[in-house]
Design a protein around this motif. Sequence first.
Motif, PDB file in Angstrom:
ATOM      1  N   TYR A 214       0.657  -1.071  -0.028  1.00 52.84           N
ATOM      2  CA  TYR A 214      -0.007   0.112   0.449  1.00 52.84           C
ATOM      3  C   TYR A 214       1.031   1.424  -0.021  1.00 52.84           C
ATOM      4  O   TYR A 214       2.208   1.306   0.815  1.00 52.84           O
ATOM      5  CB  TYR A 214      -0.616  -0.028   1.322  1.00 52.84           C
ATOM      6  CG  TYR A 214      -2.782  -0.922   1.067  1.00 52.84           C
ATOM      7  CD1 TYR A 214      -3.338   0.063   0.991  1.00 52.84           C
ATOM      8  CD2 TYR A 214      -2.442  -2.423   1.033  1.00 52.84           C
ATOM      9  CE1 TYR A 214      -4.751  -0.936   0.801  1.00 52.84           C
ATOM     10  CE2 TYR A 214      -3.604  -2.890   0.616  1.00 52.84           C
ATOM     11  CZ  TYR A 214      -4.605  -2.557   1.096  1.00 52.84           C
ATOM     12  OH  TYR A 214      -5.382  -2.945   0.436  1.00 52.84           O
TER      13      TYR A 214
ATOM     14  N   GLU B  38      -0.253   7.814   1.959  1.00 56.50           N
ATOM     15  CA  GLU B  38       0.026   9.317   1.813  1.00 56.50           C
ATOM     16  C   GLU B  38      -0.455  10.230   3.399  1.00 56.50           C
ATOM     17  O   GLU B  38      -1.354  10.149   4.096  1.00 56.50           O
ATOM     18  CB  GLU B  38      -1.564   9.481   1.154  1.00 56.50           C
ATOM     19  CG  GLU B  38      -0.996   9.396  -0.328  1.00 56.50           C
ATOM     20  CD  GLU B  38      -2.088   9.881  -0.970  1.00 56.50           C
ATOM     21  OE1 GLU B  38      -2.896  10.721  -0.637  1.00 56.50           O
ATOM     22  OE2 GLU B  38      -2.129   9.242  -1.850  1.00 56.50           O
TER      23      GLU B  38
ATOM     24  N   SER C 227      -4.974  16.736  -1.780  1.00 55.09           N
ATOM     25  CA  SER C 227      -5.998  16.633  -1.141  1.00 55.09           C
ATOM     26  C   SER C 227      -6.653  17.189   0.437  1.00 55.09           C
ATOM     27  O   SER C 227      -7.556  16.838   1.085  1.00 55.09           O
ATOM     28  CB  SER C 227      -6.473  15.055  -0.439  1.00 55.09           C
ATOM     29  OG  SER C 227      -5.236  15.071   0.020  1.00 55.09           O
TER      30      SER C 227
ATOM     31  N   SER D  43      -7.774  17.562   6.599  1.00 58.27           N
ATOM     32  CA  SER D  43      -8.670  16.988   5.695  1.00 58.27           C
ATOM     33  C   SER D  43      -9.142  18.063   5.601  1.00 58.27           C
ATOM     34  O   SER D  43     -10.635  18.288   6.295  1.00 58.27           O
ATOM     35  CB  SER D  43      -8.838  16.156   5.961  1.00 58.27           C
ATOM     36  OG  SER D  43     -10.108  15.054   4.758  1.00 58.27           O
TER      37      SER D  43
ATOM     38  N   LYS E 210     -14.464   7.509   0.667  1.00 55.71           N
ATOM     39  CA  LYS E 210     -13.544   8.150   0.033  1.00 55.71           C
ATOM     40  C   LYS E 210     -12.544   7.061   0.709  1.00 55.71           C
ATOM     41  O   LYS E 210     -11.547   6.567   0.015  1.00 55.71           O
ATOM     42  CB  LYS E 210     -12.712   9.217   0.455  1.00 55.71           C
ATOM     43  CG  LYS E 210     -11.495  10.071   0.036  1.00 55.71           C
ATOM     44  CD  LYS E 210     -11.630   9.793  -0.849  1.00 55.71           C
ATOM     45  CE  LYS E 210      -9.616  10.343  -2.083  1.00 55.71           C
ATOM     46  NZ  LYS E 210      -9.471  10.082  -2.904  1.00 55.71           N
ATOM     47  N   ILE E 211     -12.447   6.305   1.920  1.00 52.17           N
ATOM     48  CA  ILE E 211     -11.577   5.921   2.454  1.00 52.17           C
ATOM     49  C   ILE E 211     -11.892   4.601   2.203  1.00 52.17           C
ATOM     50  O   ILE E 211     -10.859   3.670   1.117  1.00 52.17           O
ATOM     51  CB  ILE E 211     -11.853   5.258   3.858  1.00 52.17           C
ATOM     52  CG1 ILE E 211     -11.515   6.378   5.126  1.00 52.17           C
ATOM     53  CG2 ILE E 211     -11.186   4.195   4.424  1.00 52.17           C
ATOM     54  CD1 ILE E 211     -12.094   5.975   6.860  1.00 52.17           C
TER      55      ILE E 211
ATOM     56  N   GLU F 226     -13.143   4.147  -1.502  1.00 51.75           N
ATOM     57  CA  GLU F 226     -12.106   4.292  -2.544  1.00 51.75           C
ATOM     58  C   GLU F 226     -10.708   4.187  -2.713  1.00 51.75           C
ATOM     59  O   GLU F 226      -9.656   2.902  -3.246  1.00 51.75           O
ATOM     60  CB  GLU F 226     -12.487   5.123  -3.353  1.00 51.75           C
ATOM     61  CG  GLU F 226     -13.635   5.858  -3.673  1.00 51.75           C
ATOM     62  CD  GLU F 226     -14.342   7.151  -4.362  1.00 51.75           C
ATOM     63  OE1 GLU F 226     -13.548   7.604  -4.185  1.00 51.75           O
ATOM     64  OE2 GLU F 226     -15.414   7.426  -4.978  1.00 51.75           O
ATOM     65  N   ASP F 227      -9.574   4.398  -1.668  1.00 53.19           N
ATOM     66  CA  ASP F 227      -7.924   4.447  -1.218  1.00 53.19           C
ATOM     67  C   ASP F 227      -7.860   2.910  -1.187  1.00 53.19           C
ATOM     68  O   ASP F 227      -6.617   2.505  -1.797  1.00 53.19           O
ATOM     69  CB  ASP F 227      -7.584   5.284   0.138  1.00 53.19           C
ATOM     70  CG  ASP F 227      -8.560   7.308  -0.768  1.00 53.19           C
ATOM     71  OD1 ASP F 227      -8.157   7.042  -1.727  1.00 53.19           O
ATOM     72  OD2 ASP F 227      -8.433   7.624   0.540  1.00 53.19           O
TER      73      ASP F 227
ATOM     74  N   GLU G  96      -7.679   1.224  -4.166  1.00 54.68           N
ATOM     75  CA  GLU G  96      -6.216   1.661  -4.700  1.00 54.68           C
ATOM     76  C   GLU G  96      -5.492   1.017  -4.037  1.00 54.68           C
ATOM     77  O   GLU G  96      -3.815   1.881  -4.704  1.00 54.68           O
ATOM     78  CB  GLU G  96      -6.605   3.041  -5.329  1.00 54.68           C
ATOM     79  CG  GLU G  96      -8.309   3.783  -6.040  1.00 54.68           C
ATOM     80  CD  GLU G  96      -7.815   4.846  -5.945  1.00 54.68           C
ATOM     81  OE1 GLU G  96      -6.791   5.755  -5.771  1.00 54.68           O
ATOM     82  OE2 GLU G  96      -9.113   5.597  -6.932  1.00 54.68           O
TER      83      GLU G  96
ATOM     84  N   LYS H  57      -4.210   2.553  -1.433  1.00 58.77           N
ATOM     85  CA  LYS H  57      -3.906   3.604  -0.607  1.00 58.77           C
ATOM     86  C   LYS H  57      -4.090   3.898   1.234  1.00 58.77           C
ATOM     87  O   LYS H  57      -5.668   3.449   0.626  1.00 58.77           O
ATOM     88  CB  LYS H  57      -4.587   5.054  -1.568  1.00 58.77           C
ATOM     89  CG  LYS H  57      -3.462   4.777  -3.025  1.00 58.77           C
ATOM     90  CD  LYS H  57      -3.888   6.661  -3.306  1.00 58.77           C
ATOM     91  CE  LYS H  57      -5.135   7.013  -3.662  1.00 58.77           C
ATOM     92  NZ  LYS H  57      -5.876   8.030  -4.167  1.00 58.77           N
TER      93      LYS H  57
ATOM     94  N   VAL I 184      -4.100   6.851   3.416  1.00 57.32           N
ATOM     95  CA  VAL I 184      -4.561   8.189   3.459  1.00 57.32           C
ATOM     96  C   VAL I 184      -5.043   8.372   4.864  1.00 57.32           C
ATOM     97  O   VAL I 184      -5.736   8.181   5.341  1.00 57.32           O
ATOM     98  CB  VAL I 184      -5.294   9.193   2.700  1.00 57.32           C
ATOM     99  CG1 VAL I 184      -4.939  10.499   2.942  1.00 57.32           C
ATOM    100  CG2 VAL I 184      -4.992   8.735   1.016  1.00 57.32           C
TER     101      VAL I 184
ATOM    102  N   TYR J  74      -6.459  11.080   6.701  1.00 55.58           N
ATOM    103  CA  TYR J  74      -7.513  11.778   7.189  1.00 55.58           C
ATOM    104  C   TYR J  74      -7.719  12.845   8.141  1.00 55.58           C
ATOM    105  O   TYR J  74      -8.501  13.637   8.483  1.00 55.58           O
ATOM    106  CB  TYR J  74      -8.936  11.388   7.165  1.00 55.58           C
ATOM    107  CG  TYR J  74      -8.855  11.062   5.469  1.00 55.58           C
ATOM    108  CD1 TYR J  74      -8.695  11.783   4.168  1.00 55.58           C
ATOM    109  CD2 TYR J  74      -8.974   9.046   5.207  1.00 55.58           C
ATOM    110  CE1 TYR J  74      -8.778  10.541   3.274  1.00 55.58           C
ATOM    111  CE2 TYR J  74      -9.036   8.607   4.292  1.00 55.58           C
ATOM    112  CZ  TYR J  74      -8.798   9.094   3.576  1.00 55.58           C
ATOM    113  OH  TYR J  74      -8.921   8.757   2.159  1.00 55.58           O
TER     114      TYR J  74
END
Length: 504
Positions: free
Chosen positions: A340, A343, A350, A390, A421-422, A424-425, A428, A430, A432, A434
């Motif tokens: 992973y 970010e 973002s 964020s 959003k979590i 989706e990340d 992908e 990732k 992040v 937040y």
Amino acid sequence: MNLADNLKKIRKEHHLSQEQLAEKLGVSRQSVSKWESNLAYPEMDKVLQLCKLFDLNMDELLNQDIKEVSDNKQAKININKYIDDFLEYVTKTIDMFTSMSWKEKLKCLLEQFVIILSMIIIFAIIGSVFDSILWNLSDVISSRIFELILSLLRVIYLIICFILGVILELHIFKVRYLDYYTIIKEDSKKKSLEKEGEEASSKNLSNEEGKIVYQQKSQKIIIRDPNHASYKFIDGLLKCFLLGMKIMVAFLACIACFSFIFLAICLVLSFLFVKTGLTFIGTILILIPSIIINLIVLTILYHFIISKKNKKMRLAISFVISLFMIGIGTGLMFLSFTNYDIEDDVNSSSYMETEKVIPMTDNLYIHDNYYPIEYVESPFNDLKILIRHSNYYQPDIYHHDNMISFHLNTKDSNRMDMVRKIMEDLNEKKLVNYTNYKITIYTSKENMEKLEANKITYQQQQEQKEKEKLYDEINSLHAELSEKEMEIDSLKSQLDFYEREEEE
């Protein structure tokens, strides 16, 4: 002492007449009478028979005092008997507990607890009564002597209560339980005769030469009179205790039901991360056995409530397999997280900015106990506060009197967006952060020094207030202590007065 006196004593101790003793030795009554009258002396074989019959040696029978010998032997026998009785008591107790069901064990232990508690209360009441009676004698006896006597009597009373309590508890336990439980042996007689061309019907029996074979086996049988099983109030206490335990277990079962529902929801939601590969597989391998363990807990709790036995082997195997699957799932998730991207940079696209300008005053300070702050020198005469955060968090900048403080709160309207959003990340690959933020204050160097000085002044004022509060508490305690000391001095003067009167 001679043989005549010893023989007379030992015969009477064993409650034998001259005729009975003569019959045991194979002689006439007149012979025994002559021996006891010291008119004749028994032959050596009769002396040996007497020694064997009364468990004596020749020296004890012919020369020593039989009374002293029997007393010494009796003391040894009594000590051995006490030890044997104690060991038998322990053995019966262990055998009884191994033969009882868990419900009977619980009932027995609860009854003993109630008995011990009752004895403690009774002894405490009796002790308090005697204590009050003894305190009435304090006016007659000197105070120091009275305290010494009272302490000694209390120790003696505690020792007596302890010994008496142990004796009563052991006796009650024996009468209530041990006298109703026993282990008996059942002899089973099995017979088999030898026949030509036939094999033995049982491997445990021997049929050689037409012999009759006896097989003895031990079988534990509990014998207890149901009419004396327990008192009604003990049964009532036990039922109340079990009811309370079942209510608590039912409450735990409700919590387990909610956790089962939560895990089921998580299992359904985990399919949103199908694209993550190993992460999804690891999540499934963790959630499914977690649900199984939850079901095991629910099963145990439910069976306890309805008083039903559990299938221990099946539950244990399911639990071990579930733990193994959780271990595999955790390992797969750890491997997937190594791929992973993390970010955590607040300067990325973002993140967004919140800005606020606050006019500078002479007593202004910043309360930054929770949030780290970066100061940047600039030509501004006021304070320019910039917070990068964020999009899913809303920073609040409070300016109250001479204090500035910060709070970072989640936006209620954006929580579902944040969840999406979590997801989706994660799909992908990732991770992040937040919750990251950055607070920057732009102002002149003079203002920064003034802010720092005001902060130190504020902290010193707070410390001074705390010191004053502590001083007030200390002074209050000193005042109470002075009052108590005055009371103690007054009581001592009264005591000295009474002691002088007693001496006069």
